[in-house]
Design a protein around this motif. Structure first.
Motif, short mmCIF file in Angstrom:
data_model
loop_
_atom_site.label_atom_id
_atom_site.label_comp_id
_atom_site.label_asym_id
_atom_site.label_seq_id
_atom_site.Cartn_x
_atom_site.Cartn_y
_atom_site.Cartn_z
N SER A 14 6.03 -48.86 -39.97
CA SER A 14 5.00 -49.69 -39.37
C SER A 14 5.63 -51.00 -38.92
O SER A 14 6.53 -51.52 -39.58
CB SER A 14 3.86 -49.97 -40.37
OG SER A 14 2.83 -50.74 -39.77
N ILE A 15 5.16 -51.53 -37.80
CA ILE A 15 5.65 -52.81 -37.30
C ILE A 15 4.51 -53.53 -36.58
O ILE A 15 3.80 -52.93 -35.78
CB ILE A 15 6.87 -52.61 -36.36
CG1 ILE A 15 7.37 -53.96 -35.84
CG2 ILE A 15 6.56 -51.65 -35.23
CD1 ILE A 15 8.70 -53.87 -35.13
N VAL A 16 4.31 -54.81 -36.91
CA VAL A 16 3.24 -55.60 -36.29
C VAL A 16 3.78 -56.98 -35.92
O VAL A 16 4.60 -57.54 -36.64
CB VAL A 16 2.01 -55.75 -37.21
CG1 VAL A 16 1.33 -54.41 -37.43
CG2 VAL A 16 2.40 -56.37 -38.54
N PRO A 17 3.34 -57.55 -34.80
CA PRO A 17 3.82 -58.87 -34.38
C PRO A 17 3.12 -60.00 -35.12
O PRO A 17 1.96 -59.89 -35.48
CB PRO A 17 3.48 -58.90 -32.88
CG PRO A 17 2.26 -58.04 -32.78
CD PRO A 17 2.44 -56.94 -33.80
N ILE A 27 7.78 -55.65 -40.72
CA ILE A 27 8.22 -54.26 -40.63
C ILE A 27 8.17 -53.62 -42.01
O ILE A 27 8.62 -54.20 -43.00
CB ILE A 27 9.66 -54.19 -40.07
CG1 ILE A 27 9.69 -54.76 -38.65
CG2 ILE A 27 10.20 -52.76 -40.09
CD1 ILE A 27 11.08 -54.87 -38.07
N ALA A 28 7.61 -52.42 -42.08
CA ALA A 28 7.60 -51.64 -43.31
C ALA A 28 8.56 -50.48 -43.15
O ALA A 28 8.68 -49.88 -42.08
CB ALA A 28 6.20 -51.13 -43.61
N VAL A 39 13.21 -60.77 -34.40
CA VAL A 39 13.94 -59.64 -33.81
C VAL A 39 14.97 -60.11 -32.78
O VAL A 39 15.87 -59.34 -32.42
CB VAL A 39 12.97 -58.64 -33.16
CG1 VAL A 39 12.07 -58.01 -34.21
CG2 VAL A 39 12.14 -59.30 -32.07
N ARG A 40 14.87 -61.32 -32.30
CA ARG A 40 15.86 -61.83 -31.35
C ARG A 40 17.13 -62.31 -32.05
O ARG A 40 18.24 -62.08 -31.59
CB ARG A 40 15.27 -62.96 -30.51
CG ARG A 40 14.31 -62.49 -29.43
CD ARG A 40 14.02 -63.58 -28.43
NE ARG A 40 13.20 -63.08 -27.35
CZ ARG A 40 13.67 -62.47 -26.26
NH1 ARG A 40 14.97 -62.31 -26.12
NH2 ARG A 40 12.86 -62.05 -25.31
N THR A 41 16.94 -62.98 -33.17
CA THR A 41 18.09 -63.51 -33.89
C THR A 41 18.58 -62.59 -35.00
O THR A 41 19.71 -62.72 -35.47
CB THR A 41 17.74 -64.87 -34.50
OG1 THR A 41 16.72 -64.69 -35.51
CG2 THR A 41 17.22 -65.83 -33.44
N GLY A 42 17.70 -61.67 -35.44
CA GLY A 42 18.05 -60.79 -36.56
C GLY A 42 17.87 -61.46 -37.91
O GLY A 42 18.14 -60.84 -38.95
N ASN A 61 3.96 -43.95 -46.18
CA ASN A 61 3.86 -44.86 -45.04
C ASN A 61 2.91 -46.00 -45.34
O ASN A 61 1.85 -45.81 -45.95
CB ASN A 61 3.37 -44.10 -43.80
CG ASN A 61 4.36 -43.05 -43.35
OD1 ASN A 61 5.56 -43.22 -43.51
ND2 ASN A 61 3.85 -41.96 -42.78
N TYR A 62 3.28 -47.18 -44.89
CA TYR A 62 2.43 -48.36 -45.04
C TYR A 62 1.80 -48.71 -43.70
O TYR A 62 2.33 -48.39 -42.64
CB TYR A 62 3.25 -49.56 -45.52
CG TYR A 62 3.72 -49.49 -46.95
CD1 TYR A 62 3.17 -48.59 -47.85
CD2 TYR A 62 4.73 -50.32 -47.41
CE1 TYR A 62 3.60 -48.53 -49.16
CE2 TYR A 62 5.18 -50.28 -48.72
CZ TYR A 62 4.60 -49.37 -49.60
OH TYR A 62 5.04 -49.31 -50.89
#
Length: 217
Positions: A14-17, A27-28, A39-42, A61-62
């Protein structure tokens, strides 16, 4: 691709902004871990494992949801149930309660559906179990505010969602579409199925009809 973030052998489930911070996501993964990162810099801003009211089996799953101010993350799961809320500042759990599984079992096990979502005011947390029911919770107390249930065919095709950024209103279908107060379930109006085509765009931006569903109707 402008970059690569390594999660090892774990799969992202799962991923949500983030609602306020650009390029920041929650991110799960299959290690039962939640990561908030840019996500740009890590850069990983925080990592934690959600503390559910009762221990679940390995894996699963979450489903995630940021509060409107981005200060909290709600987490639901597809096995053993439960919903927990953690702070994004330090990962501390603020509350957790027993609840049905967030994802449903009526589809292929590899394609379970379901989501969590806050209303714009942050006073209501929707648990949408596509094909079964939609539950509305008080995220501060864990109190169940109300439950919406309709035929599996309709809930699979037109999921419930909040349709206004300014008003505390939820949209569901009810042999067409029904509008309800999110905090109480009070009906506002009902639109028959014959008049719903144009209104479906309100709730289908992220969940479009599948081709075989279009052909049926």
């Amino acid at each position: 691709s402008i970059g690569h973030i390594n999660f090892g052998t774990n799969q992202i489930t799962s991923i949500v902004p983030h609602p306020k911070l650009e390029s920041v996501f929650a991110i799960a993964d299959t290690d039962k871990k939640i990561t908030v990162l840019n996500v740009r810099t890590g850069k990983r801003l925080i990592e934690f494992k959600p503390a559910f009211p009762r221990e679940g089996i390995l894996g699963g799953n979450y489903r995630l949801a940021f509060s409107p101010d981005g200060d909290e993350i709600a987490v639901g799961r597809n096995q053993d149930g439960g919903i927990v809320i953690h702070r994004t500042s330090d990962g501390t759990k603020t509350i957790g309660w027993d609840a049905p599984t967030t994802t449903t079992q009526f589809t292929d096990p590899k394609n379970k559906k379901g989501l969590l979502r806050y209303d714009p005011s942050g006073k209501c947390l929707m648990q949408n179990r596509f094909g079964e029911e939609v539950r509305f919770w008080n995220p501060k107390t864990g109190e169940l505010l109300w439950t919406y249930t309709q035929s599996k065919r309709w809930l699979e095709r037109v999921p419930a969602d909040f349709i206004s950024k300014d008003e505390d209103i939820a949209a569901n279908n009810h042999d067409g579409m029904g509008l309800f107060k999110a905090l109480t379930g009070e009906p506002i109006r009902k639109i028959e199925a014959t008049h719903i085509a144009g209104l479906q765009n309100l709730v289908q931006a992220q969940w479009p009809l599948r081709k075989n569903d279009r052909n049926k109707h």
